[in-house]
Design a protein around this motif. Sequence first.
Motif, short mmCIF file in Angstrom:
data_model
loop_
_atom_site.label_atom_id
_atom_site.label_comp_id
_atom_site.label_asym_id
_atom_site.label_seq_id
_atom_site.Cartn_x
_atom_site.Cartn_y
_atom_site.Cartn_z
N GLU A 13 -32.91 -30.80 30.88
CA GLU A 13 -32.25 -30.37 29.77
C GLU A 13 -30.99 -29.79 30.08
O GLU A 13 -29.93 -30.23 29.42
CB GLU A 13 -33.05 -29.02 28.88
CG GLU A 13 -34.38 -29.54 28.11
CD GLU A 13 -34.95 -28.46 27.48
OE1 GLU A 13 -34.36 -27.37 27.35
OE2 GLU A 13 -36.16 -28.69 27.28
N LYS A 17 -27.51 -31.40 28.75
CA LYS A 17 -26.19 -30.78 28.14
C LYS A 17 -24.93 -30.81 28.74
O LYS A 17 -24.02 -30.84 28.16
CB LYS A 17 -26.83 -29.35 27.66
CG LYS A 17 -27.75 -29.01 26.83
CD LYS A 17 -28.35 -27.74 26.84
CE LYS A 17 -29.47 -27.50 25.62
NZ LYS A 17 -29.89 -25.87 25.71
N HIS A 20 -23.61 -34.24 28.23
CA HIS A 20 -23.35 -34.45 26.86
C HIS A 20 -21.92 -33.58 26.54
O HIS A 20 -21.02 -33.92 25.83
CB HIS A 20 -24.36 -33.81 25.89
CG HIS A 20 -24.31 -34.03 24.57
ND1 HIS A 20 -23.25 -33.38 23.68
CD2 HIS A 20 -24.73 -35.17 23.81
CE1 HIS A 20 -23.49 -34.00 22.34
NE2 HIS A 20 -24.41 -34.83 22.47
N TYR A 57 -33.87 -38.43 24.07
CA TYR A 57 -32.87 -37.34 23.94
C TYR A 57 -33.15 -36.53 22.78
O TYR A 57 -33.18 -35.46 22.86
CB TYR A 57 -31.41 -38.31 23.85
CG TYR A 57 -30.95 -38.64 24.96
CD1 TYR A 57 -31.16 -38.38 26.25
CD2 TYR A 57 -29.96 -39.80 24.61
CE1 TYR A 57 -30.64 -39.27 27.24
CE2 TYR A 57 -29.38 -40.56 25.64
CZ TYR A 57 -29.79 -40.35 27.09
OH TYR A 57 -29.27 -40.94 28.20
N LEU A 61 -33.60 -32.57 23.27
CA LEU A 61 -32.35 -31.76 22.77
C LEU A 61 -32.21 -32.04 21.48
O LEU A 61 -31.13 -32.77 21.03
CB LEU A 61 -31.10 -32.06 23.64
CG LEU A 61 -31.29 -31.86 25.09
CD1 LEU A 61 -30.05 -32.26 26.04
CD2 LEU A 61 -31.41 -30.22 25.21
N GLN A 64 -28.53 -31.34 19.64
CA GLN A 64 -27.33 -32.12 20.09
C GLN A 64 -27.00 -33.17 18.95
O GLN A 64 -27.87 -33.86 18.57
CB GLN A 64 -27.57 -32.77 21.45
CG GLN A 64 -27.45 -31.43 22.62
CD GLN A 64 -26.36 -30.84 22.69
OE1 GLN A 64 -25.37 -31.31 22.55
NE2 GLN A 64 -26.60 -29.53 23.13
#
Length: 111
Positions: A13, A17, A20, A57, A61, A64
């Motif tokens: 995770e 992140k 991203h 994904y 998350l 996001q």
Amino acid sequence: EEQVDCIPRDVLEAVLKGIHASNIEALRPENLALLSPRVLWSLVHIFPDRSSIPEMYQELLPDQNWTFLRRRAQQLSEKALENLRQEQEAKGEVANGEQAAEVIAAVEHAM
């Protein structure tokens, strides 16, 4: 036979992140496979019931924004890429691909 050391879910995770935030295009499945097979196979290991990386994904998350995966990647011309590189260099920024690689390397070094 090749073996991959999977990343724990909480670490995965954090890695995703970080990628991203630094280089969203690195999260396209074909780019992630080149950047870090370990991250990709960790996703597959954690979510064996999901049929696509974007679904994985979204599961991992959900807060996001993953809509970029539904459109084609923007291709800049060589001149535009060079202008962007020079602009980033002038600002002292690291190229986005390098940032994503640094996030993964930092996590792997910490493990």
